[in-house]
Design a protein around this motif. Structure first.
Motif, short mmCIF file in Angstrom:
data_model
loop_
_atom_site.label_atom_id
_atom_site.label_comp_id
_atom_site.label_asym_id
_atom_site.label_seq_id
_atom_site.Cartn_x
_atom_site.Cartn_y
_atom_site.Cartn_z
N PRO A 14 79.20 13.47 -54.82
CA PRO A 14 77.69 13.92 -54.36
C PRO A 14 77.67 13.96 -52.95
O PRO A 14 77.29 15.01 -52.33
N PRO A 15 78.04 12.75 -52.38
CA PRO A 15 77.62 12.74 -51.02
C PRO A 15 78.90 13.01 -50.11
O PRO A 15 78.73 13.16 -48.72
N GLY A 16 79.92 13.61 -50.74
CA GLY A 16 81.08 14.02 -49.89
C GLY A 16 81.88 12.77 -49.40
O GLY A 16 82.32 13.10 -48.11
N ALA A 17 82.12 11.70 -50.15
CA ALA A 17 82.54 10.56 -49.38
C ALA A 17 84.14 10.53 -49.32
O ALA A 17 84.63 9.67 -48.71
N LYS A 70 93.16 8.76 -64.18
CA LYS A 70 92.37 7.56 -64.37
C LYS A 70 92.86 6.44 -63.38
O LYS A 70 93.06 5.32 -63.91
N CYS A 71 93.18 6.87 -62.10
CA CYS A 71 93.57 6.07 -61.25
C CYS A 71 92.74 5.39 -60.20
O CYS A 71 92.90 4.91 -59.10
N LEU A 72 91.21 5.67 -60.56
CA LEU A 72 90.20 5.25 -59.70
C LEU A 72 89.34 4.14 -60.44
O LEU A 72 89.26 4.50 -61.80
N SER A 73 88.74 3.28 -59.82
CA SER A 73 88.12 2.33 -60.48
C SER A 73 86.90 1.65 -59.64
O SER A 73 87.07 1.69 -58.48
N LEU A 74 85.79 1.28 -60.10
CA LEU A 74 84.82 0.60 -59.44
C LEU A 74 84.82 -0.83 -59.87
O LEU A 74 85.01 -1.48 -60.98
N VAL A 75 85.09 -1.47 -58.64
CA VAL A 75 85.59 -3.03 -58.93
C VAL A 75 84.42 -3.89 -58.07
O VAL A 75 83.69 -3.41 -56.96
N PRO A 76 84.10 -5.05 -58.24
CA PRO A 76 83.13 -5.79 -57.61
C PRO A 76 83.67 -6.08 -55.92
O PRO A 76 84.56 -6.04 -55.94
N GLY A 77 82.66 -6.24 -55.38
CA GLY A 77 82.76 -6.48 -53.76
C GLY A 77 82.32 -5.39 -53.33
O GLY A 77 82.75 -4.09 -53.21
N TYR A 78 81.25 -5.81 -52.32
CA TYR A 78 80.53 -4.73 -51.51
C TYR A 78 81.51 -4.41 -50.14
O TYR A 78 81.94 -5.18 -49.65
N GLN A 79 80.98 -3.18 -49.53
CA GLN A 79 81.54 -2.84 -48.13
C GLN A 79 81.08 -3.75 -47.34
O GLN A 79 79.75 -4.07 -47.35
N VAL A 80 81.91 -4.54 -46.62
CA VAL A 80 81.25 -5.37 -45.44
C VAL A 80 80.46 -4.71 -44.31
O VAL A 80 81.02 -3.30 -44.01
N PRO A 81 79.44 -5.19 -43.74
CA PRO A 81 78.64 -4.27 -42.72
C PRO A 81 79.78 -4.05 -41.51
O PRO A 81 80.84 -4.99 -41.22
N ALA A 82 79.41 -3.30 -40.90
CA ALA A 82 80.21 -2.60 -39.59
C ALA A 82 79.46 -1.86 -38.59
O ALA A 82 78.45 -1.29 -39.11
N GLY A 83 79.75 -1.89 -37.48
CA GLY A 83 78.90 -0.99 -36.53
C GLY A 83 79.36 0.39 -36.54
O GLY A 83 78.49 1.31 -36.01
N GLU A 84 80.58 0.77 -37.17
CA GLU A 84 81.16 2.07 -37.28
C GLU A 84 80.97 2.56 -38.67
O GLU A 84 81.53 1.79 -39.41
N LYS A 85 80.85 4.05 -39.07
CA LYS A 85 81.32 4.36 -40.29
C LYS A 85 82.94 4.59 -40.41
O LYS A 85 83.46 5.51 -40.28
N ALA A 86 83.39 3.74 -40.67
CA ALA A 86 85.00 3.75 -40.70
C ALA A 86 85.53 4.27 -41.91
O ALA A 86 84.82 3.88 -42.80
N VAL A 87 86.49 5.14 -41.88
CA VAL A 87 87.13 5.79 -42.97
C VAL A 87 88.31 5.03 -43.64
O VAL A 87 89.25 4.56 -42.78
N CYS A 88 88.13 4.73 -44.84
CA CYS A 88 89.53 3.99 -45.45
C CYS A 88 90.49 5.04 -45.69
O CYS A 88 90.20 6.00 -46.56
#
Ligand code: SF4
Ligand code: SF4
Length: 152
Positions: free
Chosen positions: A57-60, A90-108
């Protein structure tokens, strides 16, 4: 004294039970079961179909098939899980652990291992197979037309 009595049981219980809080950051936080932390990919199984990108939905997510790259902007992700649901491999999964804060929207960026020469060989073989099939169809059509002309 009478007013204290209703609390006495609770006070005693709290004295002998485990604390409700943790010593964070010294004691690592344990995530509850089914936490929607962040999206991870098993890149070796990805076929670069782009279903995750189209369903986000948000185009991430962005899938760059020619470059064999899968990217996610974790700051745009809302942890809805649609991509995980839609992935045909089925190669995607939601796993525990949140995105760490950062000053910029870095793309992984996740790079899929691939051999450009092998890709070129596969593409050449595919094109040769298409050409051979077209030639075969044309020859069959010509033979059929010749047979029809001979009958008339
Ligand atoms: S969990 Fe939702 S928002 Fe996050 S990448 Fe997947 S589809 Fe997009
Ligand atoms: S839906 Fe799954 S297989 Fe398709 S591009 Fe996304 S991660 Fe890869």
């Amino acid at each position: 004294m009478g007013q204290f009595m209703p609390f006495a049981g609770q006070v005693l219980k709290n004295l002998f039970s485990k604390p409700a809080t943790t010593q964070y950051p010294f004691a690592p936080k344990e995530y509850p079961e089914r936490t929607r932390g962040h999206v991870e990919i098993q890149i070796e199984d990805c076929i670069m179909c782009g279903m995750c990108m189209r369903s986000c939905p948000p185009g991430a997510i962005e899938v760059k098939k020619p470059e064999h790259q899968w990217t996610i902007n974790r700051f745009d992700c809302i942890q809805c899980g649609y991509c995980v649901e839609k992935c045909p491999k089925k190669c995607l999964s939601l796993v525990p652990g949140y995105q760490v804060p950062a000053g910029e929207k870095a793309v992984c960026v996740v790079q899929q291992p691939f051999d450009p020469e092998e890709e070129a060989r596969k593409e050449a073989a595919k094109q040769a197979a298409i050409k051979a099939a077209q030639e075969k169809a044309a020859a069959a059509k010509a033979a059929k037309e010749a047979a029809e002309q001979a009958q008339s």
